[in-house]
Scaffold this motif. Structure first.
Motif, mmCIF file in Angstrom:
data_model
loop_
_atom_site.group_PDB
_atom_site.id
_atom_site.type_symbol
_atom_site.label_atom_id
_atom_site.label_comp_id
_atom_site.label_asym_id
_atom_site.label_seq_id
_atom_site.Cartn_x
_atom_site.Cartn_y
_atom_site.Cartn_z
ATOM 1 N N LEU A 181 0.829 -1.213 0.000
ATOM 2 C CA LEU A 181 0.000 0.000 0.000
ATOM 3 C C LEU A 181 0.862 1.262 0.000
ATOM 4 C CD1 LEU A 181 -2.747 -0.922 2.642
ATOM 5 C CD2 LEU A 181 -3.006 -0.812 0.154
ATOM 6 N N PRO A 183 4.058 2.110 -1.335
ATOM 7 C CA PRO A 183 4.560 2.673 -2.591
ATOM 8 C C PRO A 183 3.460 3.115 -3.555
ATOM 9 C CG PRO A 183 4.984 0.301 -2.490
ATOM 10 C CD PRO A 183 4.553 0.732 -1.122
ATOM 11 N N ILE A 184 2.375 2.342 -3.681
ATOM 12 C CA ILE A 184 1.336 2.747 -4.634
ATOM 13 C C ILE A 184 0.621 3.999 -4.136
ATOM 14 C CG2 ILE A 184 -0.379 1.104 -3.714
ATOM 15 C CD1 ILE A 184 -0.111 2.213 -7.360
ATOM 16 N N TYR A 185 0.497 4.125 -2.819
ATOM 17 C CA TYR A 185 -0.104 5.350 -2.282
ATOM 18 C C TYR A 185 0.817 6.560 -2.478
ATOM 19 C CZ TYR A 185 -1.063 9.016 0.959
ATOM 20 O OH TYR A 185 -1.241 10.258 1.479
ATOM 21 N N PHE A 186 2.110 6.394 -2.198
ATOM 22 C CA PHE A 186 3.059 7.494 -2.407
ATOM 23 C C PHE A 186 3.003 7.977 -3.853
ATOM 24 C CE2 PHE A 186 6.424 6.603 1.150
ATOM 25 C CZ PHE A 186 5.475 6.930 2.088
ATOM 26 N N LEU A 187 3.033 7.020 -4.798
ATOM 27 C CA LEU A 187 3.083 7.380 -6.220
ATOM 28 C C LEU A 187 1.845 8.166 -6.638
ATOM 29 C CD1 LEU A 187 4.654 6.997 -8.933
ATOM 30 C CD2 LEU A 187 3.186 5.032 -9.352
ATOM 31 N N THR A 188 0.659 7.635 -6.305
ATOM 32 C CA THR A 188 -0.562 8.300 -6.772
ATOM 33 C C THR A 188 -0.813 9.617 -6.042
ATOM 34 O OG1 THR A 188 -1.810 6.886 -5.259
ATOM 35 C CG2 THR A 188 -1.715 6.190 -7.548
ATOM 36 N N SER A 189 -0.562 9.655 -4.724
ATOM 37 C CA SER A 189 -0.878 10.890 -3.996
ATOM 38 C C SER A 189 0.124 11.995 -4.323
ATOM 39 C CB SER A 189 -0.923 10.628 -2.491
ATOM 40 O OG SER A 189 0.309 10.122 -2.058
ATOM 41 N N LEU A 190 1.385 11.632 -4.557
ATOM 42 C CA LEU A 190 2.353 12.659 -4.944
ATOM 43 C C LEU A 190 1.997 13.229 -6.311
ATOM 44 C CD1 LEU A 190 5.936 11.537 -3.919
ATOM 45 C CD2 LEU A 190 4.748 13.627 -3.292
ATOM 46 N N PHE A 191 1.561 12.362 -7.227
ATOM 47 C CA PHE A 191 1.170 12.833 -8.552
ATOM 48 C C PHE A 191 -0.051 13.742 -8.429
ATOM 49 C CE2 PHE A 191 -0.441 12.791 -12.844
ATOM 50 C CZ PHE A 191 0.702 12.747 -13.617
ATOM 51 N N ALA A 192 -0.996 13.352 -7.561
ATOM 52 C CA ALA A 192 -2.200 14.161 -7.394
ATOM 53 C C ALA A 192 -1.877 15.507 -6.753
ATOM 54 C CB ALA A 192 -3.227 13.407 -6.542
ATOM 55 N N LEU A 203 9.006 13.320 -10.119
ATOM 56 C CA LEU A 203 8.445 12.035 -9.692
ATOM 57 C C LEU A 203 8.822 10.929 -10.687
ATOM 58 C CD1 LEU A 203 6.629 10.716 -7.579
ATOM 59 C CD2 LEU A 203 4.653 11.440 -8.902
#
Lengths: 255, 121
Positions: A181, A183-192, A203
């Protein structure tokens, strides 16, 4: 809020603190707390006591560094080598703090408040703060951030200890899913949360550059990824950009 | 752990504070000092934020490509594939973080359940 603090402004601060606390009932906070379930299990596998596990979360409050520390303790690595490895993993907190403090600051804010707030700066708090603080009035930002992060760190510590005690019963596949959870959360929330093209470029470049630097210089991979990837993203943004828009003005209305 | 850290019962706790918490907090304190008078709309801050973002991106890559604990027992291509599926789901649903996270985690669990664990033990 020093000399002219009135009853009403203090009441407002308490209200913002409480609103920050409620921020823990959110997707980012839940994902972070789930990843501490994985960390509690890791501590148990590594032979720590439950007290050591809880202290690690409470005193470091930076998951990558915690994983490095526990790994070193399990492997019997010496004091100095452990401190350097943890320190290297924490260097990323420096640019995060430098970029968050100016957003957090209100005119005349006491310096100790900024040092206090900095204790809680980590990826989730940084992502949430960069998303939500710019749209809040200046005087609301510190109490909101304090309410959110103090509650989050306390919950993280409790979750670490609780999952340490329950870890024996968790199947491997489920533990793996919980750890995933993060890494996938970091990736999507940083992009958002990225408002400028330079943030999105940084990123993407960071994800692509890390394997290269991990192969070239494993001990400095994260540092090099940040310095090279971030600088390259900034330069591309600067050299090819149309005149920059006003950058995250504090009083701007939300897009 | 060596020396004093093994001779007393609270040795590991002291070790955590001195070898873990201190090297971590130093960079936060330093950040507050350096933030000093940087304005939050300055050009320098755009660069610093890009560096911080790239660093966190490195942490993401590390967690996926070189994980520790239970995640290390899943297969590399499954982890990478699950990240791509999660990001695609996030991007196609007008950037819903929760959708992306759930799609990525569900992919990891489903594919691993079908093909088995198989990473390095």
């Amino acid at each position: 809020m020093t000399d002219q603090a009135t009853d009403s402004s203090e009441t407002t601060a308490v209200n913002w603190f409480l609103r920050g606390m409620r921020g823990v009932l959110s997707v980012p906070a839940f994902i972070l707390l789930f990843s501490f379930v994985g960390f509690g299990a890791l501590c148990r596998e590594s032979g720590l006591t439950v007290w050591a596990a809880a202290l690690t979360t409470a005193s470091l409050w930076a998951l990558p560094g915690q994983v490095v520390l526990v790994g070193s303790m399990a492997a019997g690595v010496g004091f100095l080598a452990t401190a350097i490895a943890v320190g290297l993993s924490a260097v990323r907190l420096l640019p995060m703090t430098v970029s968050l403090i100016p957003v957090l600051r209100a005119p005349g804010i006491a310096r100790w408040k900024l040092f206090f707030a900095s204790y809680f700066i980590a990826v989730t708090a940084w992502v949430v703060a960069m998303q939500r603080l710019p749209s809040l009035p200046r005087e609301a930002r510190f109490p909101f951030f304090a309410g959110f992060t103090v509650t989050l760190a306390s919950s993280g510590t409790i979750v670490t200890a609780a999952s340490f005690m329950l870890a024996a019963n968790l199947p491997t596949l489920l533990s793996a899913g919980l750890v995933f959870l993060t890494p996938i959360y970091f990736l999507t929330s940083l992009f958002a949360a990225a408002r400028l093209r330079s943030d999105r470029l940084a990123l993407g470049l960071g994800v692509l550059l890390w394997p290269l630097f991990d192969w070239l210089a494993p001990s400095y991979a994260l540092l090099l990824t940040g310095a090279v990837g971030g600088t390259a993203a900034y330069l591309v943004h600067r050299l090819t950009a149309e005149p920059a828009p006003a950058i995250e003005p504090a009083e701007a209305t939300e897009p | 752990m060596t020396g004093i850290f093994e001779t007393v019962p609270w040795g590991p706790l002291l070790f955590i504070l001195l070898a873990g918490a201190l090297p971590t907090q130093i960079f936060r304190w330093l950040g507050v000092v350096l933030a000093g008078r940087i304005r939050d709309d300055s050009e320098a801050l755009i660069w610093v934020r890009a560096v911080a973002t790239a660093l966190v991106a490195g942490v993401i890559a590390q967690l996926v490509l070189d994980p520790s604990g239970a995640l290390a027992e899943t297969q590399l291509w499954v982890r990478v594939g699950a990240m791509i599926v999660g990001f695609a789901a996030f991007y196609l649903t007008r950037r819903q973080v929760l959708v992306g996270v759930l799609a990525g985690a569900a992919t990891l669990l489903a594919v691993t359940a079908l093909t088995g664990l198989g990473g390095p033990a």
